[in-house]
Design a protein around this motif. Structure first.
Motif, PDB file in Angstrom:
ATOM      1  N   ASN A 326       0.805  -1.237   0.000  1.00  0.00           N
ATOM      2  CA  ASN A 326       0.000   0.000   0.000  1.00  0.00           C
ATOM      3  C   ASN A 326       0.831   1.276   0.000  1.00  0.00           C
ATOM      4  N   THR A 327       2.139   1.141  -0.159  1.00  0.00           N
ATOM      5  CA  THR A 327       3.022   2.309  -0.223  1.00  0.00           C
ATOM      6  C   THR A 327       4.355   1.842  -0.790  1.00  0.00           C
ATOM      7  N   VAL A 328       5.224   2.783  -1.109  1.00  0.00           N
ATOM      8  CA  VAL A 328       6.576   2.455  -1.556  1.00  0.00           C
ATOM      9  C   VAL A 328       7.507   2.574  -0.353  1.00  0.00           C
ATOM     10  N   PHE A 329       8.204   1.499  -0.018  1.00  0.00           N
ATOM     11  CA  PHE A 329       9.095   1.498   1.136  1.00  0.00           C
ATOM     12  C   PHE A 329      10.516   1.850   0.704  1.00  0.00           C
ATOM     13  N   ASP A 330      11.096   2.847   1.359  1.00  0.00           N
ATOM     14  CA  ASP A 330      12.477   3.223   1.119  1.00  0.00           C
ATOM     15  C   ASP A 330      13.371   2.462   2.092  1.00  0.00           C
ATOM     16  N   ASN A 331      14.688   2.544   1.898  1.00  0.00           N
ATOM     17  CA  ASN A 331      15.631   1.936   2.822  1.00  0.00           C
ATOM     18  C   ASN A 331      15.395   2.464   4.237  1.00  0.00           C
ATOM     19  N   GLY A 332      15.260   1.558   5.215  1.00  0.00           N
ATOM     20  CA  GLY A 332      14.915   1.949   6.574  1.00  0.00           C
ATOM     21  C   GLY A 332      15.933   2.883   7.213  1.00  0.00           C
TER      22      GLY A 332
END
Length: 384
Positions: A326-332
């Motif tokens: 449900n979203t684009v995850f970037d590097n934590g």
């Protein structure tokens, strides 16, 4: 076009694997390469790192390879330069409190890897010092921005679990001893005298994961083991493993939630990921790895029948639903760097101060105490 401002960031200890890959390359330089960080007023901020280390040739080669313009072996000079606003440390835990205090005295905002120190007294002391001096401060809490744990927390926040009953965590993999294949982790990890140990390494992570994704930790019961008594180091020499290479811990959380997490460098993986967390509640359950998260609501829960006389016909993995991104995850790590930069530059929200780092050290110390004394240990309020 909005103005672009530059912010000097002292990066100490980034020639090591974690510091170089996650903090320098995939965070600070990634922000630089995307064109900077846009603040709420529309302005852009460009991070300008200076790599600090003892080995001039090593830091110069690293800087050249990644297009970093500034390097130095003189930490004092870097701290004295008012252009450098933030000090970041990913080097030795043993030296960290001293380095952070030095940076705070120089008026720098400080951000560091964990653990913040080897002992609770020092951890509390440096957290208090940063608070007294009024500098912005932070501790890395990388696992909270893993997609799997973001989804797990999303389920909790939406009441999916009903009343949470328990948590099961499994972490680790087989680290080769060096006899038949080279070890994939450095030898110091298995020497207590050099700061190694599963409890000191991982319980600080489990503190912030449980506190933020499930509920605050109240007490711990822990058993440690050194399953492999001798290993082979980077020079091919056998050494005695003096640190714990596995920890089996049970935690009592707020709300009478029971959590159990096995952490081991002496296990072979047969699960969804290298780390998994399962939350069980009255209304549903969910299990998350690094990226994926699967849920099972009570309305979709199958009814297995125990029958030892026949092979099991149900495939229990098929009855779980994939929780969508449900979203684009970037590097934590990069997400947290952006959060901390916003905290420094525009007082953006930030909860992961050195006080939270001290809580991680507190849990590790309590874990070791529990293992030594073979009993439950309660966690006291640190009073910071």
């Amino acid at each position: 076009m909005a103005d672009t401002n530059r912010i000097g960031i002292i990066m100490h200890g980034v020639t090591g694997r974690m510091g170089m890959n996650q903090h320098l390359i995939r965070s600070v330089l990634a922000i630089r390469d995307q064109g900077g960080l846009r603040l709420s007023d529309g302005s852009l901020v460009m991070p300008d790192p200076i790599i600090v280390g003892r080995n001039a040739a090593k830091i110069e080669e690293l800087a050249k390879r990644h297009g970093v313009e500034r390097v130095t072996t003189d930490l004092d000079a870097a701290l004295a330069d008012p252009y450098n606003v933030i000090f970041f440390d990913a080097a030795s835990t043993k030296l960290r409190p001293t380095l952070l205090k030095k940076a705070i005295d120089a008026g720098k905002h400080v951000y560091s890897e964990k653990p913040v120190s080897e002992g609770l007294e020092e951890a509390v002391e440096i957290a208090r010092y940063a608070k007294e001096k009024g500098v912005k401060n932070g501790i890395v809490h990388d696992k909270l921005d893993l997609p799997g744990l973001v989804k797990l927390k999303r389920l909790r926040d939406n009441g999916f679990f009903g009343k949470i009953l328990s948590v099961k965590g499994e972490f680790g993999y087989w680290v080769f001893t060096g006899e038949d294949q080279p070890a994939q982790r450095p030898s110091w990890n298995y020497r207590a005298e050099d700061g190694g140990g599963m409890v000191s390494d991982m319980l600080c992570h489990w503190r912030y994961v449980l506190d933020n994704v499930v509920a605050p930790v109240k007490s711990v019961s822990c058993t440690t083991a050194t399953h492999i008594p001798a290993r082979i180091d980077e020079q091919g020499r056998e050494y005695k493993a003096t640190a714990d290479d596995a920890a089996y811990a049970t935690f009592m959380l707020e709300g009478d939630i029971v959590a159990h997490i096995n952490s081991s460098w002496c296990t072979r993986v047969r699960r969804d990921d290298l780390v998994t967390f399962q939350i069980d509640g009255t209304h549903g359950s969910a299990v998350a790895g690094l990226h994926k998260c699967y849920s099972q609501h009570r309305a979709n829960t199958p009814k297995p029948v125990w029958n030892p006389d026949e092979p099991q016909k149900m495939n229990f993995f098929e009855d779980w639903q994939d929780v969508p991104d449900n979203t684009v995850f970037d590097n934590g790590f990069k997400v947290q760097w952006e959060q901390f930069l916003r905290h420094v530059l525009e007082d953006g929200p930030w909860a992961y101060t050195l006080t939270e780092g001290a809580k991680g050290v507190q849990l590790a110390e309590a874990g070791y105490k529990s293992a030594r004394e073979r009993r439950w240990v309660d966690l006291e309020d640190l009073g910071i």
